[in-house]
Design a protein around this motif. Structure first.
Motif, PDB file in Angstrom:
ATOM      1  N   PRO A 220       0.827  -1.212   0.000  1.00 43.58           N
ATOM      2  CA  PRO A 220       0.000   0.000   0.000  1.00 43.58           C
ATOM      3  C   PRO A 220       0.862   1.263   0.000  1.00 43.58           C
ATOM      4  CG  PRO A 220       0.023  -0.987   2.189  1.00 43.58           C
ATOM      5  CD  PRO A 220       0.704  -1.955   1.271  1.00 43.58           C
ATOM      6  N   GLU A 221       0.323   2.325  -0.573  1.00 47.53           N
ATOM      7  CA  GLU A 221       1.008   3.611  -0.526  1.00 47.53           C
ATOM      8  C   GLU A 221       1.001   4.123   0.910  1.00 47.53           C
ATOM      9  OE1 GLU A 221       0.994   7.925  -2.841  1.00 47.53           O
ATOM     10  OE2 GLU A 221      -0.596   6.449  -3.205  1.00 47.53           O
ATOM     11  N   LEU A 222       2.111   4.728   1.330  1.00 43.63           N
ATOM     12  CA  LEU A 222       2.263   5.144   2.717  1.00 43.63           C
ATOM     13  C   LEU A 222       2.178   6.663   2.859  1.00 43.63           C
ATOM     14  CD1 LEU A 222       5.263   2.893   3.872  1.00 43.63           C
ATOM     15  CD2 LEU A 222       2.818   2.378   3.959  1.00 43.63           C
ATOM     16  N   CYS A 223       1.693   7.093   4.021  1.00 43.90           N
ATOM     17  CA  CYS A 223       1.773   8.490   4.407  1.00 43.90           C
ATOM     18  C   CYS A 223       2.901   8.635   5.417  1.00 43.90           C
ATOM     19  CB  CYS A 223       0.448   8.987   4.982  1.00 43.90           C
ATOM     20  SG  CYS A 223      -0.075   8.131   6.488  1.00 43.90           S
TER      21      CYS A 223
ATOM     22  N   GLY B 235       2.734   4.941   7.724  1.00 45.41           N
ATOM     23  CA  GLY B 235       1.730   3.882   7.707  1.00 45.41           C
ATOM     24  C   GLY B 235       0.875   4.023   6.460  1.00 45.41           C
ATOM     25  N   PRO B 236       0.022   3.044   6.173  1.00 44.54           N
ATOM     26  CA  PRO B 236      -0.864   3.148   5.012  1.00 44.54           C
ATOM     27  C   PRO B 236      -1.679   4.432   5.046  1.00 44.54           C
ATOM     28  CG  PRO B 236      -0.946   0.946   5.950  1.00 44.54           C
ATOM     29  CD  PRO B 236      -0.160   1.781   6.906  1.00 44.54           C
ATOM     30  N   CYS B 237      -2.004   4.952   3.877  1.00 48.72           N
ATOM     31  CA  CYS B 237      -2.683   6.245   3.800  1.00 48.72           C
ATOM     32  C   CYS B 237      -4.011   6.264   4.555  1.00 48.72           C
ATOM     33  CB  CYS B 237      -2.901   6.625   2.335  1.00 48.72           C
ATOM     34  SG  CYS B 237      -1.359   7.076   1.497  1.00 48.72           S
ATOM     35  N   ASP B 238      -4.679   5.118   4.670  1.00 51.79           N
ATOM     36  CA  ASP B 238      -5.942   5.112   5.409  1.00 51.79           C
ATOM     37  C   ASP B 238      -5.732   5.136   6.921  1.00 51.79           C
ATOM     38  OD1 ASP B 238      -4.992   2.573   5.847  1.00 51.79           O
ATOM     39  OD2 ASP B 238      -6.725   1.516   5.021  1.00 51.79           O
ATOM     40  N   SER B 239      -4.469   5.164   7.370  1.00 57.83           N
ATOM     41  CA  SER B 239      -4.172   5.217   8.804  1.00 57.83           C
ATOM     42  C   SER B 239      -3.523   6.544   9.184  1.00 57.83           C
ATOM     43  CB  SER B 239      -3.250   4.057   9.200  1.00 57.83           C
ATOM     44  OG  SER B 239      -1.998   4.172   8.545  1.00 57.83           O
ATOM     45  N   ARG B 240      -3.792   7.599   8.396  1.00 59.74           N
ATOM     46  CA  ARG B 240      -3.153   8.891   8.623  1.00 59.74           C
ATOM     47  C   ARG B 240      -3.426   9.407  10.041  1.00 59.74           C
ATOM     48  NH1 ARG B 240      -5.090  11.145   4.600  1.00 59.74           N
ATOM     49  NH2 ARG B 240      -3.338  10.894   3.184  1.00 59.74           N
ATOM     50  N   VAL B 241      -4.670   9.297  10.488  1.00 54.38           N
ATOM     51  CA  VAL B 241      -5.023   9.784  11.824  1.00 54.38           C
ATOM     52  C   VAL B 241      -4.298   8.971  12.893  1.00 54.38           C
ATOM     53  CG1 VAL B 241      -6.901  10.082  13.483  1.00 54.38           C
ATOM     54  CG2 VAL B 241      -7.255  10.690  11.081  1.00 54.38           C
TER      55      VAL B 241
END
Length: 222
Positions: free
Chosen positions: A72-75, A149-155
């Motif tokens: 997955p793409e990471l933030c 972490g994965p972009c959907d885990s930004r928070v």
């Protein structure tokens, strides 16, 4: 006592070196003073002394991930912590205590899916899909904290960074109360591209950006 480069020793290691004392009592006192941490290593109780950790940095601890769809793409997010001019040398003396604090942080973290690896000039803490890396600069004058972490885990990445910062600030408050610590935020784009010298935003620039963009702007981004 035989030297262990990891800085981890058993009670028996100390007892053989000082047979005239009850070394368990001594180790518990040192643990209470935050000079070491009691750890469970595959069922064997050990005491970790970061000041005696001489492990060198391993390659690949923060390598770029494979491109999608393999991963997955990471933030990314991160910052550097600096003390005022003339006190930079203090960061190096703080670091062993910081690593003790991180071990307690990992032991008390609400998730069971955690891992903490420590070496002489850094620590890597992972929980689930999130990773964080804390390193001491080569001159020992500043700390660099990064999370990803994965972009959907930004928070979740943001809150992990805040939790780690709170743990670090507790050490600063205990060892040098009143010492101001500057937060210089790192460009998420530079971190995502794994640039050797990421763009740094001084605190005053960040304050200007927040005034311009509003309080919901984030320093954790793709």
């Amino acid at each position: 006592m035989r030297l262990r480069f990891t800085g981890c020793y058993t009670v028996d290691d100390f007892q053989m070196s000082m047979p005239e004392y009850d070394t368990l009592d001594l180790l518990q006192v040192l643990d209470a003073l935050r000079l070491c941490t009691q750890c469970d290593n595959d069922g064997e109780i050990e005491y970790e002394f970061p000041c005696y950790n001489f492990v060198e940095t391993l390659d690949g601890l923060w390598d770029p991930p494979p491109p999608p769809p393999a991963a997955p793409e990471l933030c990314y997010g991160g910052l550097r912590l600096r003390s005022p001019t003339g006190t930079e040398y203090l960061m190096g003396s703080f670091f062993p205590r910081i690593q003790v604090q991180l071990r307690h942080f990992a032991q008390e973290y609400p998730s069971r899916d955690v891992d903490l690896y420590q070496w002489s000039e850094g620590s890597k803490f992972c929980t689930g899909r999130l990773e964080s890396l804390l390193t001491l600069s080569r001159g020992g004058h500043e700390l660099e904290l990064k999370v990803r972490g994965p972009c959907d885990s930004r928070v979740a990445c943001f809150y992990l960074m805040e939790d780690l910062l709170n743990a670090l600030e507790q050490v600063f408050a205990d060892m040098s109360p009143g010492l101001p610590i500057e937060r210089h935020y790192l460009s998420p784009t530079s971190l995502r591209l794994h640039r050797g010298a990421p763009v740094v935003q001084p605190p005053e620039q960040l304050a200007t950006a927040l005034l311009r963009d509003g309080p919901h702007s984030s320093n954790i981004s793709r």
